[in-house]
Design a protein around this motif. Sequence first.
Motif, PDB file in Angstrom:
ATOM      1  N   VAL A  61       3.225   5.489   6.556  1.00 23.52           N
ATOM      2  CA  VAL A  61       3.249   6.013   5.165  1.00 23.52           C
ATOM      3  C   VAL A  61       4.005   7.204   4.111  1.00 23.52           C
ATOM      4  CG1 VAL A  61       0.814   7.016   4.389  1.00 23.52           C
ATOM      5  CG2 VAL A  61       0.970   5.613   6.993  1.00 23.52           C
ATOM      6  N   SER A  64       2.844   9.439  -2.385  1.00 24.80           N
ATOM      7  CA  SER A  64       3.579   9.507  -4.131  1.00 24.80           C
ATOM      8  C   SER A  64       2.670  10.398  -4.473  1.00 24.80           C
ATOM      9  CB  SER A  64       4.180   8.880  -4.430  1.00 24.80           C
ATOM     10  OG  SER A  64       2.985   7.714  -5.285  1.00 24.80           O
ATOM     11  N   ALA A  67      -0.111   7.288  -5.396  1.00 26.44           N
ATOM     12  CA  ALA A  67      -0.463   5.622  -4.709  1.00 26.44           C
ATOM     13  C   ALA A  67      -0.043   6.401  -3.232  1.00 26.44           C
ATOM     14  CB  ALA A  67       0.983   4.523  -4.737  1.00 26.44           C
ATOM     15  N   VAL A  68      -0.607   5.836  -2.457  1.00 25.90           N
ATOM     16  CA  VAL A  68      -0.158   5.947  -0.773  1.00 25.90           C
ATOM     17  C   VAL A  68       0.333   4.199  -0.288  1.00 25.90           C
ATOM     18  CG1 VAL A  68      -0.851   6.164   1.150  1.00 25.90           C
ATOM     19  CG2 VAL A  68      -1.769   6.954  -0.596  1.00 25.90           C
ATOM     20  N   ILE A  69       1.254   4.349   0.446  1.00 27.88           N
ATOM     21  CA  ILE A  69       2.048   2.551   0.535  1.00 27.88           C
ATOM     22  C   ILE A  69       1.583   3.060   2.195  1.00 27.88           C
ATOM     23  CG2 ILE A  69       4.311   1.372   1.304  1.00 27.88           C
ATOM     24  CD1 ILE A  69       4.426   2.847  -1.938  1.00 27.88           C
ATOM     25  N   ASN A  71       2.880   0.536   5.503  1.00 25.98           N
ATOM     26  CA  ASN A  71       4.167  -0.705   6.009  1.00 25.98           C
ATOM     27  C   ASN A  71       4.228  -1.166   5.185  1.00 25.98           C
ATOM     28  OD1 ASN A  71       3.627   0.336   8.478  1.00 25.98           O
ATOM     29  ND2 ASN A  71       2.547  -1.119   8.940  1.00 25.98           N
ATOM     30  N   GLY A  72       4.326  -0.262   3.720  1.00 24.42           N
ATOM     31  CA  GLY A  72       5.080  -1.616   2.202  1.00 24.42           C
ATOM     32  C   GLY A  72       4.461  -2.090   1.350  1.00 24.42           C
ATOM     33  N   ASP A  73       2.965  -1.971   1.666  1.00 25.10           N
ATOM     34  CA  ASP A  73       1.870  -2.304   1.114  1.00 25.10           C
ATOM     35  C   ASP A  73       0.644  -1.538   0.762  1.00 25.10           C
ATOM     36  OD1 ASP A  73       2.762  -4.898   1.486  1.00 25.10           O
ATOM     37  OD2 ASP A  73       1.144  -4.727   3.741  1.00 25.10           O
ATOM     38  N   VAL A  74       1.153  -1.100  -0.678  1.00 26.68           N
ATOM     39  CA  VAL A  74       0.017  -0.216  -1.684  1.00 26.68           C
ATOM     40  C   VAL A  74      -1.256  -0.176  -1.091  1.00 26.68           C
ATOM     41  CG1 VAL A  74      -0.678   0.572  -4.428  1.00 26.68           C
ATOM     42  CG2 VAL A  74       1.596  -0.771  -3.588  1.00 26.68           C
ATOM     43  N   THR A  75      -1.634   0.863  -0.796  1.00 28.45           N
ATOM     44  CA  THR A  75      -3.659   0.777  -0.416  1.00 28.45           C
ATOM     45  C   THR A  75      -4.053   1.843  -1.051  1.00 28.45           C
ATOM     46  OG1 THR A  75      -2.446  -0.038   1.567  1.00 28.45           O
ATOM     47  CG2 THR A  75      -4.205   1.146   1.996  1.00 28.45           C
ATOM     48  N   ARG A  83      -7.930   0.158   6.922  1.00 30.11           N
ATOM     49  CA  ARG A  83      -6.468  -0.301   6.492  1.00 30.11           C
ATOM     50  C   ARG A  83      -5.712   0.279   8.054  1.00 30.11           C
ATOM     51  NH1 ARG A  83      -2.533  -2.806   6.792  1.00 30.11           N
ATOM     52  NH2 ARG A  83      -0.851  -3.250   5.624  1.00 30.11           N
TER      53      ARG A  83
END
Lengths: 140, 134
Positions: A61, A64, A67-69, A71-75, A83
């Motif tokens: 995880v 920033s 944003a929260v990513i 495993n590479g996906d923005v969530t 998720r």
Amino acid sequence: MRRRRRKVLVEPPAHATGDIAFNLIVFFLVCASVQPDSGRPQTLPSSETVEEDKQTENIEVAISRSAVIVNGDVTAKNQLLSRLKPLLAGKSTPEDKVVVVKSDSDTPYAQWIFVTSIIDDAGGTVTLKLEEEREVIIPD
Amino acid sequence: MKLTRRKTRAEVPSMAMGDIAFNLLIFFVILARASDDSHLQWTPAKVSNLKNAGNATVSVLIDKDSKLYLNGQQVGIAELANLIEVELGDAPQGKRTVLVKIHSDTLAQRFEPVIEAISEAGGDLVHIVEEEQE
């Protein structure tokens, strides 16, 4: 003729003001000490327990400021729990449940604690990924 | 003839008892404040599902100016782990709670080394936060 009622002046005894102040202070001190702190416990495994080869299989995880990513996906923040739960559901051992958290240097604490508490709620174990600072001495 | 010595009675004036107690109390309150962090300014972050933090002897705080305090005394990040180890001593597991109070706007570059130092010293982290109202 109208008769005036005599007013009775009642004053607290001056010698008792010390006792009154004392009792007031004791009352407020007791009130202040009774209020317990509430918080969120967090268990961080020591760096030795997380093996290097295992780290690649763990959920990552990235946090920033905005944003929260996962495993590479923005969530989205409100979808983070839904998720993470399926990702952690298949993992049985504590080592597998480790979630590696990497934060940008400008991530505020409010954002960080929000995300890490959701990881805890989803059943994960938060592990911090920190960038190591190394001092390099250049020989003359 | 035997002379009897006149005895003088010395008594603490009962009128002043309240004042004496009041001054003693003020003295102890000021002493206690020296190792307390209630005078420091910080805003807790808001999170749901909180638990009772329980009793802890160690409290680490980062205030709104990003200054670091251990039990109300300002310290540096380099000495934090050692100082926490000294404070915790050889306390058994479950009694090594360290209360972590971090101002909500503090940046990761400041608070992550603090969390790492507490973990390194063997402390059980409890983040002091406010209950989020939904």
